[in-house]
Design a protein around this motif. Structure first.
Motif, PDB file in Angstrom:
ATOM      1  N   PRO A 185       1.417 -18.778  28.613  1.00 26.70           N
ATOM      2  CA  PRO A 185       1.472 -17.365  28.281  1.00 26.70           C
ATOM      3  C   PRO A 185       2.655 -17.263  27.400  1.00 26.70           C
ATOM      4  CG  PRO A 185       2.215 -17.911  30.724  1.00 26.70           C
ATOM      5  CD  PRO A 185       1.485 -19.041  30.094  1.00 26.70           C
ATOM      6  N   GLU A 186       3.576 -18.302  26.936  1.00 26.89           N
ATOM      7  CA  GLU A 186       4.787 -18.047  26.144  1.00 26.89           C
ATOM      8  C   GLU A 186       4.362 -18.806  24.867  1.00 26.89           C
ATOM      9  OE1 GLU A 186       7.941 -19.383  28.484  1.00 26.89           O
ATOM     10  OE2 GLU A 186       7.947 -17.858  29.615  1.00 26.89           O
ATOM     11  N   GLU A 187       3.313 -19.417  24.591  1.00 21.74           N
ATOM     12  CA  GLU A 187       2.886 -20.057  23.421  1.00 21.74           C
ATOM     13  C   GLU A 187       2.147 -18.943  22.363  1.00 21.74           C
ATOM     14  OE1 GLU A 187       0.039 -23.574  22.206  1.00 21.74           O
ATOM     15  OE2 GLU A 187       1.313 -23.969  24.090  1.00 21.74           O
ATOM     16  N   THR A 213       2.273 -14.054  21.750  1.00 21.47           N
ATOM     17  CA  THR A 213       2.100 -14.724  22.981  1.00 21.47           C
ATOM     18  C   THR A 213       1.208 -13.973  23.728  1.00 21.47           C
ATOM     19  OG1 THR A 213       4.013 -14.000  24.232  1.00 21.47           O
ATOM     20  CG2 THR A 213       4.221 -15.953  22.780  1.00 21.47           C
ATOM     21  N   LEU A 214       0.457 -14.508  24.758  1.00 19.79           N
ATOM     22  CA  LEU A 214      -0.190 -13.743  25.795  1.00 19.79           C
ATOM     23  C   LEU A 214       0.802 -12.631  26.507  1.00 19.79           C
ATOM     24  CD1 LEU A 214      -2.672 -16.405  27.077  1.00 19.79           C
ATOM     25  CD2 LEU A 214      -3.151 -14.647  25.522  1.00 19.79           C
ATOM     26  N   ILE A 215       2.119 -13.300  26.575  1.00 19.01           N
ATOM     27  CA  ILE A 215       2.925 -12.260  27.392  1.00 19.01           C
ATOM     28  C   ILE A 215       2.892 -10.873  26.519  1.00 19.01           C
ATOM     29  CG2 ILE A 215       5.307 -11.717  28.214  1.00 19.01           C
ATOM     30  CD1 ILE A 215       5.437 -14.615  29.031  1.00 19.01           C
ATOM     31  N   GLU A 216       3.232 -11.148  25.312  1.00 19.61           N
ATOM     32  CA  GLU A 216       3.264 -10.008  24.313  1.00 19.61           C
ATOM     33  C   GLU A 216       2.237  -9.097  24.270  1.00 19.61           C
ATOM     34  OE1 GLU A 216       6.350 -11.253  20.703  1.00 19.61           O
ATOM     35  OE2 GLU A 216       4.616 -12.588  20.897  1.00 19.61           O
ATOM     36  N   LEU A 217       1.011  -9.785  24.212  1.00 17.10           N
ATOM     37  CA  LEU A 217      -0.285  -8.999  24.179  1.00 17.10           C
ATOM     38  C   LEU A 217      -0.756  -8.435  25.293  1.00 17.10           C
ATOM     39  CD1 LEU A 217      -2.269 -11.654  21.880  1.00 17.10           C
ATOM     40  CD2 LEU A 217      -1.394  -9.444  20.968  1.00 17.10           C
ATOM     41  N   GLN A 218      -0.403  -8.850  26.246  1.00 15.85           N
ATOM     42  CA  GLN A 218      -0.861  -8.405  27.511  1.00 15.85           C
ATOM     43  C   GLN A 218      -2.315  -7.449  27.652  1.00 15.85           C
ATOM     44  OE1 GLN A 218       2.049  -5.527  29.865  1.00 15.85           O
ATOM     45  NE2 GLN A 218       3.213  -5.621  27.805  1.00 15.85           N
ATOM     46  N   LEU A 219      -3.125  -8.592  27.378  1.00 14.96           N
ATOM     47  CA  LEU A 219      -4.532  -8.172  27.152  1.00 14.96           C
ATOM     48  C   LEU A 219      -5.134  -7.801  28.259  1.00 14.96           C
ATOM     49  CD1 LEU A 219      -5.838 -11.355  25.189  1.00 14.96           C
ATOM     50  CD2 LEU A 219      -5.001  -9.344  24.300  1.00 14.96           C
ATOM     51  N   ARG A 220      -4.799  -8.117  29.520  1.00 17.37           N
ATOM     52  CA  ARG A 220      -5.257  -7.351  30.676  1.00 17.37           C
ATOM     53  C   ARG A 220      -5.039  -5.986  30.909  1.00 17.37           C
ATOM     54  NH1 ARG A 220      -4.754  -9.780  37.010  1.00 17.37           N
ATOM     55  NH2 ARG A 220      -6.297  -8.289  37.930  1.00 17.37           N
ATOM     56  N   LYS A 221      -3.953  -5.685  30.515  1.00 18.99           N
ATOM     57  CA  LYS A 221      -3.184  -4.213  30.688  1.00 18.99           C
ATOM     58  C   LYS A 221      -3.750  -3.394  29.577  1.00 18.99           C
ATOM     59  CE  LYS A 221       0.880  -1.421  30.511  1.00 18.99           C
ATOM     60  NZ  LYS A 221       2.537  -1.476  30.527  1.00 18.99           N
ATOM     61  N   ASN A 222      -3.727  -3.989  28.341  1.00 16.64           N
ATOM     62  CA  ASN A 222      -4.244  -3.334  26.992  1.00 16.64           C
ATOM     63  C   ASN A 222      -5.476  -3.217  26.848  1.00 16.64           C
ATOM     64  OD1 ASN A 222      -1.483  -2.562  26.806  1.00 16.64           O
ATOM     65  ND2 ASN A 222      -1.075  -4.315  25.501  1.00 16.64           N
ATOM     66  N   HIS A 223      -6.357  -4.254  27.402  1.00 12.96           N
ATOM     67  CA  HIS A 223      -7.632  -4.383  26.878  1.00 12.96           C
ATOM     68  C   HIS A 223      -8.613  -4.873  27.997  1.00 12.96           C
ATOM     69  CE1 HIS A 223      -6.466  -3.929  22.703  1.00 12.96           C
ATOM     70  NE2 HIS A 223      -5.641  -5.086  22.580  1.00 12.96           N
ATOM     71  N   MET A 224      -8.417  -4.613  28.972  1.00 16.26           N
ATOM     72  CA  MET A 224      -8.953  -4.747  30.328  1.00 16.26           C
ATOM     73  C   MET A 224      -9.811  -6.273  30.131  1.00 16.26           C
ATOM     74  SD  MET A 224      -8.598  -2.391  32.307  1.00 16.26           S
ATOM     75  CE  MET A 224      -9.618  -2.691  33.623  1.00 16.26           C
ATOM     76  N   MET A 225      -9.105  -7.281  29.651  1.00 22.97           N
ATOM     77  CA  MET A 225      -9.707  -8.572  29.743  1.00 22.97           C
ATOM     78  C   MET A 225      -8.620  -9.505  30.268  1.00 22.97           C
ATOM     79  SD  MET A 225      -9.563  -9.958  25.619  1.00 22.97           S
ATOM     80  CE  MET A 225     -10.436  -8.598  25.197  1.00 22.97           C
ATOM     81  N   ASN A 226      -9.346 -10.568  30.971  1.00 24.06           N
ATOM     82  CA  ASN A 226      -8.505 -11.579  31.667  1.00 24.06           C
ATOM     83  C   ASN A 226      -8.685 -12.849  31.061  1.00 24.06           C
ATOM     84  OD1 ASN A 226      -7.431 -10.379  34.049  1.00 24.06           O
ATOM     85  ND2 ASN A 226      -9.564  -9.910  34.607  1.00 24.06           N
ATOM     86  N   VAL A 227      -7.667 -13.502  30.215  1.00 26.81           N
ATOM     87  CA  VAL A 227      -7.940 -14.702  29.799  1.00 26.81           C
ATOM     88  C   VAL A 227      -7.966 -15.786  30.864  1.00 26.81           C
ATOM     89  CG1 VAL A 227      -6.845 -16.345  28.146  1.00 26.81           C
ATOM     90  CG2 VAL A 227      -6.840 -14.074  27.850  1.00 26.81           C
TER      91      VAL A 227
END
Length: 215
Positions: free
Chosen positions: A192-194, A163-177
């Motif tokens: 974000p939970e899908e 899920t987007l919550i698990e991936l935390q793309l903003r924190k880990n990769h500096m990208m906003n979905v």
């Protein structure tokens, strides 16, 4: 993911833009021009920059194009240099040979000697051409300003089922979905939970400095 090795031959305005953006997106880029001043000015903006007379067969052979995944001829109106570059790349077994052509006549000549794809500098800038050549992750993107981009990014294999919550793309990769969509479907705001699926594409915002990570 293996980086692509790309040679950009000819550093006019379009060639410089293409080489710089390919490097920005994560490719190993060999940039070549016959003008010593151009080569010196462009030094440091991609993996390596060398001077060579691309009308001279020996100098083109010495570039080691056989080690490249893609060779792009951007020699402008110098059709002799384009023909020599393409011919050598073809003989050395380069998997994909691309050339810039501003006229149908030039495009026709280059196709006959082995060019696989023609790039149209009038219809696409260097950045969009770079995206086309490095489409393993990028599907499309738009420049918002000099620093910010909105990018269509394919879901990576390691993201599938998370899920987007698990991936935390903003924190880990500096990208906003911003949104996501499945193949053949319309864009939607993601839950974000899908868990993400393989056929999905993310629409994300990211800064220029972070583009290079996502070839």
């Amino acid at each position: 993911m293996m980086k692509k090795s790309i040679a950009v031959l000819g550093l006019g305005k379009y060639g410089r833009s293409l080489a710089e953006n390919l490097y920005l997106m994560g490719a190993d880029v060999l940039a070549v021009d016959s003008d010593e001043k151009v080569v010196n000015d462009f030094s440091g903006k991609c993996t390596s920059v060398v001077q060579a007379n691309m009308e001279n067969e020996e100098e083109v052979v010495a570039l080691g194009l056989k080690n490249m995944d893609i060779v792009v001829s951007c020699t402008g109106t110098n059709i002799a240099a384009a023909i020599m570059s393409v011919a050598v790349a073809k003989e050395q077994g380069v998997p994909l040979i691309v050339a810039k052509a501003s006229t149908d006549r030039t495009a026709s000549i280059l196709r006959k000697i082995g060019v696989d794809k023609i790039l149209d500098p009038e219809g696409e800038g260097g950045m969009r051409s770079a995206r086309i050549l490095l489409s393993s992750s990028f599907k499309d993107f738009w420049e918002i300003d000099d620093n910010l981009y909105v990018v269509e990014l394919k879901v990576r294999e390691e993201w599938i089922g998370k899920t987007l919550i698990e991936l935390q793309l903003r924190k880990n990769h500096m990208m906003n979905v911003v949104a996501l969509k499945a193949e053949g479907k319309k864009w939607r705001f993601g839950n974000p939970e899908e868990p993400l699926r393989q056929d999905e594409v993310l629409l994300v915002a990211m800064e220029k400095k972070d583009l290079r990570k996502w070839q």
